[in-house]
Scaffold this motif. Structure first.
Motif, mmCIF file in Angstrom:
data_model
loop_
_atom_site.group_PDB
_atom_site.id
_atom_site.type_symbol
_atom_site.label_atom_id
_atom_site.label_comp_id
_atom_site.label_asym_id
_atom_site.label_seq_id
_atom_site.Cartn_x
_atom_site.Cartn_y
_atom_site.Cartn_z
ATOM 1 N N GLU A 47 -28.870 27.000 13.309
ATOM 2 C CA GLU A 47 -27.988 27.484 14.373
ATOM 3 C C GLU A 47 -27.907 29.008 14.360
ATOM 4 O OE1 GLU A 47 -24.257 25.603 13.747
ATOM 5 O OE2 GLU A 47 -25.011 23.560 14.148
ATOM 6 N N TRP A 48 -27.973 29.571 13.151
ATOM 7 C CA TRP A 48 -27.950 31.038 12.996
ATOM 8 C C TRP A 48 -29.261 31.647 13.473
ATOM 9 C CZ3 TRP A 48 -30.812 33.394 8.756
ATOM 10 C CH2 TRP A 48 -30.635 34.775 8.659
ATOM 11 N N ASN A 49 -30.401 31.048 13.066
ATOM 12 C CA ASN A 49 -31.723 31.510 13.499
ATOM 13 C C ASN A 49 -32.672 30.330 13.406
ATOM 14 O OD1 ASN A 49 -34.496 32.680 13.391
ATOM 15 N ND2 ASN A 49 -33.363 34.624 13.448
ATOM 16 N N VAL A 50 -33.306 30.030 14.492
ATOM 17 C CA VAL A 50 -34.148 28.838 14.562
ATOM 18 C C VAL A 50 -35.305 28.891 13.577
ATOM 19 C CG1 VAL A 50 -35.663 29.740 16.375
ATOM 20 C CG2 VAL A 50 -35.286 27.261 16.179
ATOM 21 N N ASN A 51 -35.684 30.109 13.137
ATOM 22 C CA ASN A 51 -36.797 30.261 12.196
ATOM 23 C C ASN A 51 -36.352 30.303 10.737
ATOM 24 O OD1 ASN A 51 -38.831 30.449 14.244
ATOM 25 N ND2 ASN A 51 -38.140 32.552 14.650
ATOM 26 N N ALA A 52 -35.076 30.061 10.490
ATOM 27 C CA ALA A 52 -34.555 30.129 9.123
ATOM 28 C C ALA A 52 -35.310 29.157 8.211
ATOM 29 C CB ALA A 52 -33.070 29.812 9.112
ATOM 30 N N THR A 53 -35.681 29.656 7.020
ATOM 31 C CA THR A 53 -36.451 28.871 6.058
ATOM 32 C C THR A 53 -35.820 29.009 4.679
ATOM 33 O OG1 THR A 53 -38.453 29.351 7.338
ATOM 34 C CG2 THR A 53 -38.752 28.442 5.127
ATOM 35 N N MET A 79 -27.085 28.201 -1.404
ATOM 36 C CA MET A 79 -28.489 28.273 -1.006
ATOM 37 C C MET A 79 -28.710 29.506 -0.147
ATOM 38 S SD MET A 79 -28.295 24.978 1.491
ATOM 39 C CE MET A 79 -27.429 24.129 0.174
ATOM 40 N N ILE A 80 -29.948 29.967 -0.139
ATOM 41 C CA ILE A 80 -30.316 31.148 0.648
ATOM 42 C C ILE A 80 -31.439 30.765 1.599
ATOM 43 C CG2 ILE A 80 -31.316 33.463 0.556
ATOM 44 C CD1 ILE A 80 -29.931 33.871 -2.108
ATOM 45 N N PHE A 81 -31.259 31.161 2.864
ATOM 46 C CA PHE A 81 -32.284 30.998 3.893
ATOM 47 C C PHE A 81 -32.695 32.390 4.375
ATOM 48 C CE2 PHE A 81 -29.899 27.073 3.967
ATOM 49 C CZ PHE A 81 -30.878 26.093 4.155
ATOM 50 N N ILE A 82 -33.977 32.566 4.650
ATOM 51 C CA ILE A 82 -34.464 33.835 5.197
ATOM 52 C C ILE A 82 -35.179 33.584 6.510
ATOM 53 C CG2 ILE A 82 -34.771 34.752 2.877
ATOM 54 C CD1 ILE A 82 -37.836 34.494 3.344
ATOM 55 N N VAL A 83 -35.379 34.658 7.246
ATOM 56 C CA VAL A 83 -36.189 34.610 8.462
ATOM 57 C C VAL A 83 -37.523 35.270 8.125
ATOM 58 C CG1 VAL A 83 -36.386 35.278 10.875
ATOM 59 C CG2 VAL A 83 -34.137 34.723 9.914
ATOM 60 N N VAL A 90 -29.392 34.651 4.879
ATOM 61 C CA VAL A 90 -28.009 34.194 4.904
ATOM 62 C C VAL A 90 -27.732 33.375 3.641
ATOM 63 C CG1 VAL A 90 -28.553 32.104 6.230
ATOM 64 C CG2 VAL A 90 -26.210 33.005 6.225
ATOM 65 N N LEU A 91 -26.599 33.655 3.008
ATOM 66 C CA LEU A 91 -26.127 32.885 1.871
ATOM 67 C C LEU A 91 -25.151 31.846 2.377
ATOM 68 C CD1 LEU A 91 -25.701 32.426 -1.236
ATOM 69 C CD2 LEU A 91 -23.852 34.115 -1.075
#
Length: 484
Positions: A47-53, A79-83, A90-91
């Motif tokens: 929802e924050w960024n569609v490419n979040a991984t 957990m941590i997601f990056i673009v 984002v944490l």
């Protein structure tokens, strides 16, 4: 960087996260596995960024009523997601299946973990770790089992953290794609015990124990500490023992709690301090007489040559000049790092702000340093003389006079240990121990090279130097059993 080093670096990050969130209310059924946590976090990240991984996951310690990871589930996860291709990340923190932390920021991106490569869950690797290595729940450092997921050398590595069969801190890492063990390491102790140094020869006894204190007087020798220490605790198996023949034989003494200090008075009567109490006259047949009992922890304690005693607890100083028959009380003007009491009953304190204060009838007066830029690192009072160590050296003066004189020493001493009229000094990182002459200006003598030991205390009687040490710990690999 080797795999073992990468695992060790990730451990540091993991332990930071372990205590990042405080206690919350008791929950009943809010525990989830690692993959269940990822599913919750991934939905919010998209929802924050569609490419979040995804790039990393770890469980977080808590004291809520639950399985403590026994089923592969925990209440709290980070957990941590990056673009990819950006510095955006984002944490996300999850507690009881709900997102409680959402913290976007920027940093250099790390390697990602494709969701479809995570074939095993935390419950799966926990069972494998139990079956192969008998992994048990962790104690002291955290509660129960903990889990981390990282990309290491291009592979999704799922790690379970706990204790081995001997209650040693253990990490077992699996390839989350196929369940192969890629690393199994545990912290093993080395060193620890009581070292006696005489005529250039070192002898080690009580090997592997955490000897946190030693006092030697005439033929009397007392040591205390923990018989079965771990990396995270030296208070679970406390003991205090007395030898009356220079360590040839030992008698265990009674103590209600973990011993923090012990000393002999001029009549060879043994005094022992525990967390909140002070006892006098302890022998092999008697636990002695309790002369002080406090509601709060004893933070610092000192005794003079003629056995005046001063204790700091909860912002107050309790002191006696009659062997504990009666106690007076003074308010600490500022938090004290060290308190000392002289043969005349003078109170002196080293504050946490590196100021030395002396109690007078009118209050507390600051003692001027030998040089204007000197900062005291430690201080002791012997008889009625004050000894301090600063970046410019070791200095001494009479408490009733203002003239400082310098004591020669080859290295900078950062910590002082007082044993009756004897004074010792540790150098930076405890690499050497010096015997400091308290009678005249003779040069201090190096008496022990402590590079390979973690020294906690030291004393000397006759021609024998006694050194109390605790174990150090290093990561060692366990036998890896690959799945066929």
């Amino acid at each position: 960087m080797s795999f073992l080093k990468k695992i060790s670096c990730l451990l540091v990050i993991f332990l930071v996260f372990v205590n990042l969130i405080g206690d919350e209310t008791i929950a009943s059924d809010g525990e989830i596995t690692l993959k269940e946590a990822i599913n919750i976090g991934l939905q919010r990240a998209k929802e924050w960024n569609v490419n979040a991984t995804l790039t990393s996951v770890n469980s977080v310690d808590e004291k809520m009523v639950g399985s403590r990871g026994e089923t592969g589930k925990r209440f709290k996860w980070f957990m941590i997601f990056i673009v990819p291709g950006t510095e955006d990340y984002v944490l996300i923190g999850i507690s009881e299946k709900k997102i409680t932390v959402f913290r976007p920021s920027k940093q250099t991106p790390g390697p990602t973990i494709p969701y479809d490569e995570i074939k095993l869950d935390s419950s799966d690797v926990l069972q494998l770790a139990k079956d192969k290595y008998g992994l048990k729940q962790g104690k002291d450092w955290a509660t129960g089992y903990h889990f981390t997921l990282d990309n290491i050398d291009g592979k999704p590595i799922l790690t379970v953290v706990g204790n081995d069969r001997d209650n040693r801190f253990t990490r077992i890492s699996f390839n989350a794609q196929n369940g192969d063990v890629v690393s199994a390491i545990h912290k093993l102790p080395y060193g620890g015990g009581l070292i006696s140094k005489r005529m250039g020869t070192d002898n080690l006894t009580k090997k592997g124990m955490a000897i946190t204190g030693v006092v030697a007087e005439n033929n009397n020798l007392v040591v205390w500490g923990d018989k079965k220490p771990t990396q995270f605790s030296t208070t679970k198996h406390p003991f205090i023992e007395w030898s009356q023949n220079n360590g040839k034989t030992w008698t265990e003494l009674q103590a209600n709690d973990y011993v923090t200090h012990a000393w002999f008075d001029r009549k060879d009567q043994l005094y022992v301090a525990t967390e909140k109490e002070l006892w006098a006259g302890i022998t092999s047949k008697s636990k002695g007489t309790k002369i002080l009992s406090l509601d709060h922890m004893i933070e610092n304690i000192d005794y003079s040559i003629n056995n005046h005693i001063a204790v700091v607890s909860n912002g107050n100083i309790y002191y006696t000049t009659n062997q504990g028959e009666s106690w007076e009380q003074a308010i600490v003007p500022k938090p004290f790092y060290v308190v000392q009491i002289s043969d005349n009953g003078d109170l002196v304190g080293l504050t946490e702000e590196s100021k030395i204060l002396q109690k007078t009838i009118d209050g507390w007066n600051e003692i001027t340093m030998p040089n204007s830029n000197d900062i005291p690192k430690d201080m002791k009072v012997i008889n009625n003389r004050l000894f301090i160590t600063t970046q410019s050296g070791i200095w001494t003066r009479n408490l009733q006079e203002g003239n400082w004189r310098k004591i020669q020493v080859d290295e900078m001493v950062v910590k002082l240990i007082k044993k009756g009229e004897k004074l010792f000094g540790y150098t930076h990182r405890d690499e050497a121990i010096y015997s400091i002459n308290t009678k005249d200006e003779r040069k201090s003598e190096k008496v022990f090279d402590a590079r390979d030991s973690i020294v906690m205390d030291v004393d000397i009687t006759g021609d024998t130097l006694w050194i109390a040490t605790i174990p150090n710990y290093s990561w060692e690999e366990m036998t890896i059993q690959q799945r066929r």
